[in-house]
Design a protein around this motif. Structure first.
Motif, short mmCIF file in Angstrom:
data_model
loop_
_atom_site.label_atom_id
_atom_site.label_comp_id
_atom_site.label_asym_id
_atom_site.label_seq_id
_atom_site.Cartn_x
_atom_site.Cartn_y
_atom_site.Cartn_z
N ARG A 199 0.82 -1.22 0.00
CA ARG A 199 0.00 0.00 0.00
C ARG A 199 0.85 1.27 0.00
N SER A 224 0.95 -7.18 -1.70
CA SER A 224 0.31 -7.52 -0.43
C SER A 224 -1.19 -7.69 -0.68
N THR A 242 -3.10 -15.95 3.13
CA THR A 242 -4.32 -16.23 2.36
C THR A 242 -4.08 -16.13 0.86
N SER A 257 4.38 -3.30 4.97
CA SER A 257 4.71 -3.14 6.39
C SER A 257 5.34 -4.41 6.98
N GLN A 261 0.66 -11.90 8.57
CA GLN A 261 -0.04 -12.67 7.52
C GLN A 261 0.68 -12.54 6.19
N HIS A 262 1.37 -11.45 5.96
CA HIS A 262 2.16 -11.30 4.74
C HIS A 262 3.42 -12.18 4.84
N ASN A 276 11.36 0.60 2.94
CA ASN A 276 10.23 1.20 3.67
C ASN A 276 10.68 2.53 4.27
N ALA A 295 10.24 4.36 -1.59
CA ALA A 295 10.27 3.42 -2.72
C ALA A 295 10.29 4.16 -4.07
#
Ligand SMILES: Cc1cc2nc3c(=O)[nH]c(=O)nc-3n(C[C@H](O)[C@H](O)[C@H](O)COP(=O)(O)OP(=O)(O)OC[C@H]3O[C@@H](n4cnc5c(N)ncnc54)[C@H](O)[C@@H]3O)c2cc1C
Length: 313
Positions: A199, A224, A242, A257, A261-262, A276, A295
């Motif tokens: 994001r 992501s 997921t 970030s 979960q990533h 970052n 970035a």
């Protein structure tokens, strides 16, 4: 030992994770492959190059129906007398491994990342790759579900005999309405190098930087989950718990970030580079190399440096 390796060839080709599974099987014992799909006999015979002696193919199974594929594998185990079944944990493997285990009343090691050790223990990924486990299967028949990209493909120069096989699959209850093929030169699950955006890249119009860097590296692109959810990038690029789980040699993450979960989908990468603006971003804890920076500034500079390096070497 008699080994049966199931591979998914519904895409009409032999994917890298299939080559890995056959290599893995051939290190354990005499290996027969069972598959289904619209694939040429020549392509199937080439599995001998990874150590298979025979390939059984049931071309009556034309869709990804885990009930039919479970029947196929169970029939092939009975017919070959295999004591060990290897299934790669791709999308199909994830759906069928536990079904086959229940059908055959065979113990299942999920997420193997190495060959069985001398005492029979198998090293597996647990807790989404945050730790390792060592499991031992005590049943006579054993199923090993192999994590893709965890062992190198090895070639032997051999060729396998290909035989038509009736897998007693039964009628399919799956209706395929549409098939969307993944676009891009490098397929994400097979990529050795991946450039990924989150994001922090602010919008889909800024993905040119990611694609440009990926192009000079010969890498696949990823993202992501929120990026795919908002529709900035296609869903097949979403990596994580997921999404797709990958283990490339190099994972470059820009504007991500590093939520747990990533990380679950990328922490098996051999080298992780994080870009970052926030020095406290959690991803830096998992990074091999961290760049605290924007970035929008770093990605074009990286691309220019790689081009310069390529021109000089
Ligand atoms: C059940 C569940 C399952 C989930 N599964 C997944 C999954 O599979 N995959 C996944 O990715 N997420 C998943 N998530 C979501 C996850 O928790 C995070 O919300 C998500 O990963 C955050 O995405 P992000 O890092 O792109 O965005 P953000 O959290 O918004 O982070 C953006 C980052 O970009 C940095 N940044 C901002 N501007 C710049 C700049 N100019 N240059 C460089 N850096 C910049 C910021 O400092 C920040 O660290 C799941 C969540 C749940 C609850």
């Amino acid at each position: 030992m008699s080994v049966l390796v199931y591979i998914d060839t519904l895409g009409g080709n032999i994917a890298k994770n299939a080559m890995e599974a056959v290599t893995y099987g051939s290190k354990i014992g005499s290996t027969t492959v069972v598959t289904n799909g619209p694939i040429s006999n020549d392509a199937l015979a080439s599995l001998g190059n990874y150590g298979a002696s025979k390939v059984l193919v049931d071309r009556s199974i034309t869709v990804n129906d885990s009930s039919q594929i479970t029947n196929l594998i169970a029939t092939a185990v009975e017919s070959t007398g295999a004591d060990t079944v290897i299934i790669s944990l791709d999308l199909t493997g994830r759906a069928v491994a536990s079904r086959v285990s229940a059908r055959l009343k065979a113990g299942l090691a999920v997420g193997a990342i190495a060959l069985p050790e001398g005492d029979g223990h198998i090293k597996v990924n647990v807790f989404s790759g945050k730790a390792y486990g060592h499991v031992k299967i005590n049943t006579a028949k054993k199923i090993i579900a192999l994590t893709p990209n965890s062992i190198p493909v090895e070639t032997t120069g051999g060729s396998a005999a290909v035989e038509d096989f009736n897998g007693n699959a039964g009628a399919s209850t799956v209706i395929v309405k549409e098939v969307k093929k993944q676009e891009g030169d490098v397929l994400l699950p097979e990529a050795e190098l991946v450039v990924s955006g989150g994001r922090g890249l602010k919008g889909p119009e800024n993905w040119g930087m990611v694609e440009d860097l990926a192009k000079v590296l010969g890498a696949a692109t990823a993202c992501s989950r929120p990026v795919a959810d908002i529709g900035w990038r296609p869903h097949h690029e979403h990596v994580g718990q997921t999404g797709v789980a990958i283990r490339p040699n190099l994972y470059i993450a820009a504007g991500i970030s590093g939520a747990i979960q990533h990380l679950a989908g990328v922490n098996g990468s051999k080298v992780i580079v994080v870009i970052n603006t926030d020095p406290e971003a959690p991803f830096f804890k998992a990074a091999d190399y961290g760049i605290v920076g924007d970035a929008f500034d770093v990605l074009p500079k990286l691309k220019a440096e790689i081009e310069k390096f390529k021109a000089q070497n």
